[in-house]
Design an enzyme around this catalytic site. Structure first.
Site, PDB file in Angstrom:
ATOM      1  N   HIS A   1     -22.767  16.733  30.799  1.00 50.45           N
ATOM      2  CA  HIS A   1     -23.254  16.032  31.784  1.00 50.45           C
ATOM      3  C   HIS A   1     -23.231  17.664  33.279  1.00 50.45           C
ATOM      4  CE1 HIS A   1     -23.556  12.060  30.740  1.00 50.45           C
ATOM      5  NE2 HIS A   1     -22.222  12.238  30.046  1.00 50.45           N
TER       6      HIS A   1
ATOM      7  N   ASN B   1     -16.092  13.362  36.055  1.00 48.38           N
ATOM      8  CA  ASN B   1     -15.873  13.839  36.544  1.00 48.38           C
ATOM      9  C   ASN B   1     -15.665  15.712  37.060  1.00 48.38           C
ATOM     10  OD1 ASN B   1     -14.576  11.361  36.901  1.00 48.38           O
ATOM     11  ND2 ASN B   1     -12.417  12.242  35.639  1.00 48.38           N
TER      12      ASN B   1
ATOM     13  N   GLU C   1     -16.146   6.037  37.401  1.00 48.93           N
ATOM     14  CA  GLU C   1     -17.373   5.298  37.295  1.00 48.93           C
ATOM     15  C   GLU C   1     -17.233   4.009  36.193  1.00 48.93           C
ATOM     16  OE1 GLU C   1     -19.443   7.426  33.588  1.00 48.93           O
ATOM     17  OE2 GLU C   1     -21.874   6.416  34.589  1.00 48.93           O
TER      18      GLU C   1
ATOM     19  N   GLU D   1     -27.086   9.323  30.193  1.00 46.25           N
ATOM     20  CA  GLU D   1     -26.110   8.995  29.025  1.00 46.25           C
ATOM     21  C   GLU D   1     -27.042   9.317  27.499  1.00 46.25           C
ATOM     22  OE1 GLU D   1     -23.100   8.759  28.743  1.00 46.25           O
ATOM     23  OE2 GLU D   1     -22.710   8.577  31.260  1.00 46.25           O
TER      24      GLU D   1
ATOM     25  N   GLY E   1     -13.819   7.271  26.008  1.00 48.35           N
ATOM     26  CA  GLY E   1     -14.028   8.128  25.659  1.00 48.35           C
ATOM     27  C   GLY E   1     -13.045   9.156  26.150  1.00 48.35           C
ATOM     28  N   ALA E   2     -14.250   9.492  27.295  1.00 55.17           N
ATOM     29  CA  ALA E   2     -13.814  10.491  28.442  1.00 55.17           C
ATOM     30  C   ALA E   2     -14.624  10.236  29.491  1.00 55.17           C
ATOM     31  CB  ALA E   2     -14.094  11.429  28.183  1.00 55.17           C
TER      32      ALA E   2
ATOM     33  N   HIS F   1     -20.057  16.517  24.902  1.00 58.88           N
ATOM     34  CA  HIS F   1     -21.256  15.482  25.623  1.00 58.88           C
ATOM     35  C   HIS F   1     -20.253  15.690  27.076  1.00 58.88           C
ATOM     36  CE1 HIS F   1     -22.234  11.357  26.567  1.00 58.88           C
ATOM     37  NE2 HIS F   1     -21.987  11.555  26.847  1.00 58.88           N
ATOM     38  N   GLU F   2     -19.392  15.007  27.958  1.00 61.89           N
ATOM     39  CA  GLU F   2     -18.595  15.629  28.766  1.00 61.89           C
ATOM     40  C   GLU F   2     -18.949  16.568  29.744  1.00 61.89           C
ATOM     41  OE1 GLU F   2     -17.716  12.685  29.470  1.00 61.89           O
ATOM     42  OE2 GLU F   2     -16.767  11.714  27.784  1.00 61.89           O
TER      43      GLU F   2
HETATM   44  N1  TRP Z   1     -19.537   8.566  31.340  1.00 56.22           N
HETATM   45  C1  TRP Z   1     -19.125   7.770  30.700  1.00 56.22           C
HETATM   46  C2  TRP Z   1     -19.543   9.007  29.687  1.00 56.22           C
HETATM   47  O1  TRP Z   1     -19.494  10.349  29.152  1.00 56.22           O
HETATM   48  C3  TRP Z   1     -18.680   6.949  30.533  1.00 56.22           C
HETATM   49  C4  TRP Z   1     -17.122   6.473  30.887  1.00 56.22           C
HETATM   50  C5  TRP Z   1     -15.776   7.075  30.775  1.00 56.22           C
HETATM   51  C6  TRP Z   1     -17.325   5.190  31.562  1.00 56.22           C
HETATM   52  N2  TRP Z   1     -15.670   5.701  31.522  1.00 56.22           N
HETATM   53  C7  TRP Z   1     -15.856   4.488  32.071  1.00 56.22           C
HETATM   54  C8  TRP Z   1     -17.866   4.058  31.824  1.00 56.22           C
HETATM   55  C9  TRP Z   1     -14.878   3.758  32.598  1.00 56.22           C
HETATM   56  C10 TRP Z   1     -17.548   3.063  32.317  1.00 56.22           C
HETATM   57  C11 TRP Z   1     -16.266   2.596  32.942  1.00 56.22           C
HETATM   58  O2  TRP Z   1     -20.225   8.575  28.491  1.00 56.22           O
HETATM   59 ZN    ZN Z   2     -21.734  10.359  29.426  1.00 54.90          ZN
END
Ligand code: TRP
Ligand code: ZN
Length: 880
Positions: free
Chosen positions: A308, A272, A128, A327, A268-269, A304-305
């Site tokens: 998702h 996937n 991402e 988000e 942060g994380a 949070h993850e």
């Molecule tokens: N989608 C991730 C989240 O939970 C955000 C994220 C993680 C991200 N690594 C990234 C966005 C690298 C851009 C680039 O918030």
């Molecule tokens: Zn997120």
């Protein structure tokens, strides 16, 4: 600039792709020199396109070597496709076909931390937003959803663990000491949710039985030296899975859920599918290595993850303009989870603090954008506090408008209607409308208009008619590209207090709190049957992300602090009082007047300290003076020196005025106890340590002695760090010799622990006393520092520039030159990181003329270099 100037792309130009991808089979051969990626994709033409004139197929791809292309098994000669630095264009000959594309990439040279890269001994991915195109040629856009099968081949001894999304369906030993694992993910997903990990990793394992009785295997992978720090993340994961079932009726859908901790990570994380990859700072915790704040952050990020999986993965985004769809909603979900697991009011205070001291700043600056932006140059620049935190506030407002049950009906409909689809924020709101029979047409302006609305509230009381009238005017400042705004639909929760501090009924059913739906530019709300003039409690629970002005006297604020039935507003009244007092002192500093702290603030704090009805964490929050950043935000022209002087002065005066009580509170709470990262215990520690932080402001050994013995006796990192920070900040001369020794011992003990060392770096970089620029440069040469690692860079550079304001904004301009140098250096390695580092300089217009000039000069120097799209966008928008 590299190549041509990067171009903006627009939401209004959105079109579906000409082709869809049904299945994606990828094979990775990981080698020490390079990695070979073989991709077999099955395409079909978009139904809405004409079958007689087949459009070309442009596939995204960057920074890779194309080895071969075949369509339906036939190798395509080079003159039948075009390839450049950003794409590979094929010409399909039928409306269904299969491509086989082989590319070679070099993960070990990839410092951008997107695509496939190396972090310490392992390989990992971050796709991402648009990182998949650094792995292979693909339709790298979230509306293209495909079923992935991934085969990973690597040396078995070096990389015994080979992971990807979904379920492992094949394992084999191969020649030359290599082995292979094949993974299949049955759920269609966009490429940004693809993940791969290979390494010599240890793991912990647990089980979760879902609401329908399916057993799910849970695994957390780390390098072996960190394996004892995963238990908290595992507990958090199980709590999250249960909560999502209880509150949203959402069940996990695969047989296995994996988390991997990596040290080099831009955020942060990442969520996937079935294989979350985490910044190690967002997973690893043990009582002796992580603070309470870290424990809570980990719980929130794991949640949070995990959340998702439904809000993001099962239902994903049509395009990146819709980022807040997943988000904002997921941040709202994790905030509610944290509120349920810990103290609801404390969580709200923390979130509002973040929003007001950072998101409001963003919304008033050169990068301001709506939660659904309508254009961008580089999508990575839009993973912002606005999209995340303000986005969550917008979802929260919907929640408050339709109510808890209505919201659940709305989310049920949304998940049901859009499962397996890539959708828009519009679809989300429509589900809410349809499930509840409400009209959110005006409300939707929150998605398209940037800027923080301002509410100016006045009132009057008619004794004869026994009528109280509240008049609210809304306005919203201009933001780049949006000169004027239409009125928002703003839910304003209010209550009224009588002279005794008792809540007065505000509805015909006698309720004492109510939501006013402000929709016009100006609206008057009339309350009848009021036998005395009430005191209003406005915007309870921070019911909308706005600034609210009402002319409270200090007496009224103190009254609200102790009487309001809304816990959030008790805190907010305390903040307003402190801001009022502090800004008065800032003016006194500027005018060279004598500094005197209004006794009313100290008395209010005294009262707070002795109020046993309050949650201890709330007491600590109330005693916390507004940050320098937040105070800066309140000034027309920011004067960092005056703010710092005034704030230090108040801290010291509070300490003098409340010395005995602070000490008594400290001693009452400083008892030996088994460590538990639970709300109640955390509250005791935070209050104790807040008291200690005041006591070290005294020109007396008492505070230093406390900090010294706490540092020596501490059995958890919360108390250790609190004591160390107190020693660093202490005024009394007896602290100086101890600090040096404590810092040295700390480093010696923790040199092998990256996450702990980050705290050590940050403590020094953030201190006005120890964190002078020379020290910053010295820290960056420390053997535990790594100039490529985002956590390290943030703990020194971002802490220095964002929190250590007096030193960063030194009138010599040396802080700005330093930041410019770092941004230019980092931009060539990791543009995402560079774009985050530069942030403190983008607000240059808010400062005095001298600093403005210096910052502008530094920005222009950056602009003269060959820049990434990321930095190009931030710099050019800042200078515009
Ligand atoms: N989608 C991730 C989240 O939970 C955000 C994220 C993680 C991200 N690594 C990234 C966005 C690298 C851009 C680039 O918030
Ligand atoms: Zn997120």
């Amino acid at each position: 600039m590299k190549d041509a100037q990067p171009r903006a792309i627009y939401l209004k130009d959105y079109q579906q792709p000409d082709y869809w991808i049904d299945t994606s089979a990828l094979t990775f051969e990981l080698g020490e020199e390079s990695t070979l990626v073989t991709s077999t994709l099955n395409f079909h033409l978009n139904d809405s396109r004409q079958h007689d004139t087949l459009p070309p197929l442009p596939l995204h791809g960057q920074e890779m070597e194309l080895v071969s292309v075949a369509i339906d098994g036939e190798v395509i000669p080079a003159d039948q496709y075009q390839v450049d630095k950003e794409q590979l264009v094929l010409q399909p000959k039928s409306d269904r076909f299969e491509t086989t594309i082989v590319t070679r990439i070099k993960p070990q040279e990839n410092t951008s931390l997107e695509g496939l890269y190396r972090s310490s001994s392992m390989y990992c991915t971050q796709c991402e937003a648009e990182g998949f195109r650094k792995i292979t040629y693909y339709l790298d856009r979230p509306d293209v959803m495909s079923v992935f099968t991934t085969t990973v081949i690597a040396d078995k001894e070096k990389y015994p663990v080979l992971l990807s999304n979904g379920n492992a369906v094949d394992r084999q030993d191969l020649d030359n000491g290599r082995h292979l694992v094949t993974w299949n993910d049955p759920f269609k997903k966009p490429a940004y949710l693809f993940a791969l990990v290979a390494g010599n990793l240890d793991f912990i394992e647990d089980k979760f039985t879902t609401m329908s009785g399916r057993e799910v295997t849970l695994q957390i992978f780390t390098e072996s030296h960190n394996i004892t720090k995963c238990d908290h993340a595992m507990r958090s994961l199980k709590k999250s899975m249960k909560w999502d079932e209880d509150v949203y009726g959402r069940e996990y859908d695969l047989d296995i859920f994996m988390i991997v901790a990596v040290d080099d990570f831009n955020m942060g994380a990442m969520e996937n599918k079935g294989l979350n990859i985490f910044n190690s700072s967002a997973v690893l915790a043990r009582q002796d290595t992580a603070t309470d704040a870290a424990f809570q952050r980990i719980e929130a990020i794991v949640a949070h993850e995990y959340f998702h999986n439904w809000s993001g993965n099962r239902v994903t985004c049509r395009d990146w303009f819709q980022l807040s769809l997943k988000e904002g909603f997921t941040v709202f979900r994790d905030a509610e989870f944290s509120a349920d697991m810990n103290s609801r009011t404390v969580k709200r205070v923390e979130d509002v603090n973040l929003l007001r001291s950072h998101q409001f700043v963003e919304d008033a600056g050169p990068m301001a954008h709506p939660i659904r932006p309508d254009s961008f140059i580089e999508i990575n620049n839009f993973y912002t506090l606005t999209v995340y935190e303000k986005g969550a506030e917008v979802v929260r407002m919907i929640h408050n408008i339709v109510g808890k049950d209505g919201f659940r009906k709305g989310t049920d409909l949304y998940f049901d209607r859009h499962d397996g689809q890539a959708v828009t924020t519009e679809d989300f709101v429509t589900a809410m409308e349809d499930a509840n029979g409400v009209d959110l047409t005006q409300f939707k302006r929150w998605y398209s208009q940037a800027g923080t609305p301002v509410l100016d509230v006045t009132d009057d009381y008619d004794e004869e008619k026994q009528e109280y009238r509240l008049t609210i005017r809304q306005s919203c400042p201009a933001t780049p590209g949006q000169k004027t705004k239409l009125p928002f639909h703003i839910p304003v929760e209010v209550g009224l207090l009588d002279g005794e501090g008792e809540p007065m009924p505000v509805t015909s059913e006698g309720k004492t709190t109510l939501i006013l739906d402000l929709k016009d530019e100006e609206q008057t709300f009339v309350f009848t049957g009021m036998d005395e003039r009430p005191l209003p409690s406005l915007l309870r629970g921070f019911s909308a992300p706005v600034r609210l002005n009402y002319d409270y006297s200090r007496e009224e604020l103190i009254f609200l602090m102790s009487n309001d039935e809304d816990g959030f507003n008790r805190w907010d009244s305390c903040q307003r009082l402190a801001i009022d007092v502090l800004l008065e002192l800032v003016a006194a500093v500027q005018e060279g007047r004598e500094l005197v702290v209004d006794e009313s603030l100290i008395n209010a704090y005294r009262q707070v300290l002795s109020d046993t009805s309050l949650d201890k964490a709330m007491v600590a929050e109330m005693l916390n003076l507004p940050s320098e950043t937040y105070l800066a935000e309140q000034m027309d022209v920011i004067d960092v020196d005056a703010i710092h002087r005034a704030r230090e002065f108040v801290k010291q005066q509070v300490a003098v005025g409340l010395q005995d009580q602070l000490l008594a509170t400290y001693q009452r709470l400083n008892i030996e106890k088994l460590y538990r990262p639970e709300a109640e215990d955390i509250a005791e520690r935070v209050l104790k340590n807040t008291c200690m932080a005041y006591l070290v402001e005294l020109d007396d050994v008492v505070g230093v002695e406390l900090a010294k013995s706490q540092y020596a006796a501490a059995t958890n990192m919360t108390d250790t760090m609190a004591a160390l920070n107190c020693l660093i900040h202490a005024t009394h001369e007896s602290a100086a010799p101890i600090v040096g020794k404590a810092l040295a011992e700390f480093a010696e003990k923790w040199i092998g622990d990256n996450n702990v060392m980050d705290m050590w770096f940050a403590a020094q970089a953030g201190s006005p006393r120890t964190g002078k620029l020379e020290k910053i440069k010295e820290l960056m040469e420390h053997k535990a520092f790594d100039k490529k690692n985002p956590n390290k860079m943030r703990s020194v550079v971002s802490v220095f520039c964002g929190r250590n304001l007096v030193n960063f904004h030194d009138l010599s301009g040396s802080g700005y030159e330093f930041l410019a140098d770092e941004v230019i250096r980092v931009d060539t390695l990791n543009p995402q990181l560079a774009a985050r580092l530069i942030n403190p300089m983008t607000r240059w217009k808010r400062y005095d003329e001298k600093r403005r000039e210096l910052m502008q000069k530094a920005l222009k120097r950056i602009q003269s270099h060959d820049l990434s799209a990321d930095i190009f966008e931030v710099v050019s928008k800042s200078l515009a």
